[in-house]
Design an enzyme around this catalytic site. Structure first.
Site, PDB file in Angstrom:
ATOM      1  N   HIS A 123      -9.637   1.392  -0.332  1.00  0.00           N
ATOM      2  CA  HIS A 123      -9.953   1.193  -1.748  1.00  0.00           C
ATOM      3  C   HIS A 123      -9.390  -0.147  -2.198  1.00  0.00           C
ATOM      4  O   HIS A 123      -8.195  -0.247  -2.495  1.00  0.00           O
ATOM      5  CB  HIS A 123      -9.344   2.304  -2.608  1.00  0.00           C
ATOM      6  CG  HIS A 123      -9.948   3.642  -2.426  1.00  0.00           C
ATOM      7  ND1 HIS A 123      -9.306   4.820  -2.790  1.00  0.00           N
ATOM      8  CD2 HIS A 123     -11.150   4.025  -1.910  1.00  0.00           C
ATOM      9  CE1 HIS A 123     -10.083   5.850  -2.510  1.00  0.00           C
ATOM     10  NE2 HIS A 123     -11.203   5.389  -1.970  1.00  0.00           N
ATOM     11  N   GLU A 144      -1.601 -10.942   8.414  1.00  0.00           N
ATOM     12  CA  GLU A 144      -2.919 -11.512   8.131  1.00  0.00           C
ATOM     13  C   GLU A 144      -2.859 -12.996   7.775  1.00  0.00           C
ATOM     14  O   GLU A 144      -3.798 -13.750   8.038  1.00  0.00           O
ATOM     15  CB  GLU A 144      -3.582 -10.741   6.983  1.00  0.00           C
ATOM     16  CG  GLU A 144      -2.866 -10.896   5.661  1.00  0.00           C
ATOM     17  CD  GLU A 144      -3.223  -9.816   4.656  1.00  0.00           C
ATOM     18  OE1 GLU A 144      -3.775 -10.164   3.595  1.00  0.00           O
ATOM     19  OE2 GLU A 144      -2.967  -8.633   4.923  1.00  0.00           O
TER      20      GLU A 144
END
Length: 699
Positions: A409, A503
């Site tokens: 989400h 990341e």
């Protein structure tokens, strides 16, 4: 005689105005007193040396008299607390919670407002909070400031990041306390939303070390219905003042009695291992409010995620040509969408083949064409999949392979929109058997003007954890405020990012080699971090020769992170095809546990090195991880943590002799030896390197 009685009265009054409490070991002593004008202050010593000089305490209120002076002591109470409790998931099967408590009851002379200050003194540090009892003199009130101060004695070496109200995704700076200056930071760091209010405001937890070898960490615990505390640094006098994050109109917190503030914490030790292994933050939170925790499970997972970061695929289905209203208009496929039915089944197959619990899929739902940077309220509905993602077929396929799906989400920072859709989104999760969700909060917050670290958002992050618990769903939040131990109270809050994760190595200047050695001393004190380790193709030029970004570690260090960076939710973050080229090294990721009975911190120095050994929950296997910064390192480890009289097969995954995080990061070697608890192992770590070891009992 009159003078003698007056002297006795003065002495008795002075004693009433000053209180002391020591840690169970007697190494730490906290002294509390009121100044001549009735202001609460405290002092902390460690082994007879002052660590925190006399420091102010108190609260300023909006449109009411400040609660920072004119107090008298109504009474005080000392107590001792000592228990052991069992976390649902954790580094230890049992945690000791032992402290001495002092509760000082204050009343303000002119207003008759009552305020208690509660101190808890552990062997590893001090905690205190403000407690506002139910009273007619104070009901609803607004906090405009907190005058909590940490008046330090030394110009500590400090590991710090800016006090950004919207992001904690910074690389750490290592400077003297007096050299803190946000204006000197390179802001070309890949962070999309920045809200730094001043040159000298830094985030907590703040890790420090004196020249004499004393370690001090300032943080907070149990942040509930309150904003995050940053620290405003007086760089000349080494004073730190609490800096609460405001809301959209400048207020800090809206409260009603009875209520409490978060705990303000000061960890102190002359051994860095005491800081990094401390469970003090967890102990300061309330016990679990979930009666049946049988559905809360650790997970090791793979997912459609890293391939978007390296440019192989995209989150969006259509590309920018269809970005005007992606929820209603017909979308034309760009051909690069990662979250397809076919690709998801490929990851499910890989997870099933290699014994992983789950598969995360990002970019599965409509809205990604128009999601970032527009401060738009309605972007995602969290229920509608893209046309090439057959959620029912994928759910059935995963079930047939005994693999669980992990929902994603991304809120785009539109918190109001997410809360409107949350119950329907959870119904989709339950319908298609998704036991866990990864939430994201990239972007500026809606309601507009709120910050990620303000009271509104703290309440939101905790609310989502509670609602997920109501539905027996686990939560992993990204871009949230950093955890402060709330996972003890709601253990379905299984992990969070809340720091600069792996990341950033894919598309920015990345994380320096010391980054993963600082995080356990800072961010991870408040709860597990979903750091997403396990990258094997280190250099991004592998995907595009023009790219210069890379992961700032060796491959062996990526393996060691599964042990040194605790989380019951661990991702094997690289692409399946990359693992298939290095299956011998991948074996460690397959074998390593994520939930533990025992953890032993063998070596620790913030920013330099960390060595941890952990015993598998309910088993006899041990795993060891050791990591270093940009410097090569040699060490010898005693294996006396292993069971006596038992032989173990030790499989050692280490840097090759010519390994180097910059020049030769993938060079590794694997060897197997037999050891006992009387054995020693020599560790040879390359620059930016590490070693990972599995210990299996020999039957």
């Amino acid at each position: 005689m009159k003078h003698f009685l007056s002297a006795i009265l003065f002495f008795a009054l002075s004693m009433l105005q000053a209180q002391s409490v020591a840690s169970p070991s007697k190494n730490i002593i906290l002294d509390f007193k009121l100044t001549a004008n009735g202001q609460p202050t405290y002092t902390v010593t460690y082994k007879n040396k002052t660590v925190v000089q006399e420091s102010t305490m108190g609260i300023k209120l909006k449109e009411k008299p400040a609660l920072d002076a004119n107090f008298s002591i109504q009474g005080s109470k000392n107590s001792i607390f000592n228990e052991s409790w069992k976390p649902v998931l954790g580094e230890q099967s049992s945690i000791v919670n032992h402290y001495n408590e002092l509760k000082v009851s204050l009343i303000q002379n002119e207003t008759n407002v009552k305020m208690n200050i509660i101190f808890r003194i552990f062997d590893e540090g001090v905690a205190f909070r403000y407690d506002f009892p139910k009273q007619s003199e104070l009901n609803y009130f607004i906090i405009s400031d907190e005058v909590t101060q940490f008046n330090l004695t030394d110009n500590y070496k400090t590991f710090w990041i800016p006090g950004d109200f919207d992001s904690n995704e910074y690389e750490y700076n290592e400077t003297k306390l007096s050299e803190i200056d946000n204006s000197k930071i390179d802001m070309n760091n890949g962070i999309g939303v920045k809200s730094i209010p001043g040159k000298y405001i830094v985030q907590s937890p703040l890790m420090m070390k004196s020249a004499a070898g004393l370690y001090v960490n300032i943080f907070e615990a149990a942040v509930v219905n309150y904003p995050v505390m940053h620290l405003n640094v007086d760089v000349k006098n080494y004073k730190l003042n609490a800096q609460l994050v405001p809301n959209a109109i400048g207020d800090k917190a809206y409260l009603q009695t009875p209520c409490v503030s978060p705990w303000r914490t000061i960890m102190i030790s002359d051994d860095a291992r005491d800081i990094v292994s401390s469970k003090m933050i967890l102990n300061l939170n309330e016990p679990s409010k979930i009666e049946d925790t049988s559905w809360i499970k650790p997970m090791k997972y793979v997912g459609i995620w890293w391939e978007m970061h390296v440019g192989k695929s995209t989150w969006d289905f259509a590309g920018s040509q269809n970005a005007q209203n992606s929820l209603t208009q017909e979308l034309l496929p760009s051909g690069k969408h990662g979250a397809t039915t076919e690709n998801t089944k490929r990851y499910i197959d890989f997870a099933a083949k290699n014994g992983f619990d789950g598969v995360l899929v990002e970019g599965w739902n409509v809205g990604w064409e128009d999601w970032f940077g527009n401060w738009k309220e309605e972007v995602f509905d969290f229920t509608t999949p893209y046309p090439d993602f057959d959620i029912a077929a994928i759910s059935a396929y995963a079930k047939s392979k005994n693999v669980k799906m992990i929902m994603h989400h991304e809120t785009s920072g539109s918190v109001a929109n997410y809360e409107r859709h949350l119950d329907r989104a959870m119904e989709v999760m339950k319908k298609y058997d998704y036991p866990a969700v990864k939430t994201g909060y990239v972007g500026k917050i809606i309601p507009r003007g709120e910050f990620h670290d303000g009271q509104t958002m703290v309440n939101h992050f905790n609310f989502v954890a509670r609602r997920m618990a109501d539905n027996k769903l686990m939560l992993n939040s990204h871009e949230s405020s950093r955890p402060t131990g709330y996972g003890r109270t709601y253990p379905n809050y299984i992990a969070a990012e809340a720091a600069r994760g792996n990341e950033f190595n894919a598309w920015s200047k990345g994380n320096p080699p010391m980054h993963e050695i600082i995080l356990p001393f800072t961010r991870q004190l408040g709860g597990p971090m979903d750091y997403t380790p396990g990258i094997f193709e280190i250099k991004m030029s592998y995907y595009d020769k023009s790219k210069t970004a890379q992961v700032h570690t060796t491959l062996a260090k990526q393996l060691a992170l599964y042990v040194t960076m605790y989380s019951p939710l661990q991702m094997a973050a690289d692409l399946p095809e990359n693992y298939e080229k290095y299956m011998d090294a991948f074996q460690f990721i397959k074998d390593v546990a994520v939930d533990w009975d025992e953890s032993v911190y063998l070596e620790a120095e913030p920013g330099d090195y960390l060595t941890v050994a952990r015993k598998t929950k309910g088993g006899e296997s041990w795993f060891l991880g050791t990591i270093t910064d940009e410097n090569a390192r040699k060490s010898e480890i005693k294996l006396d943590f292993l069971s006596k009289g038992q032989k173990y097969k030790a499989i050692i995954y280490e840097d090759a002799k010519n390994a180097d995080w910059q020049k030769n990061p993938i060079a590794y070697k694997i060897k197997t030896i037999i050891v006992t608890n009387k054995s020693k192992i020599s560790l040879n770590l390359a620059p930016g390197g590490g070693t990972a070891i599995s210990f299996e009992p020999v039957k």
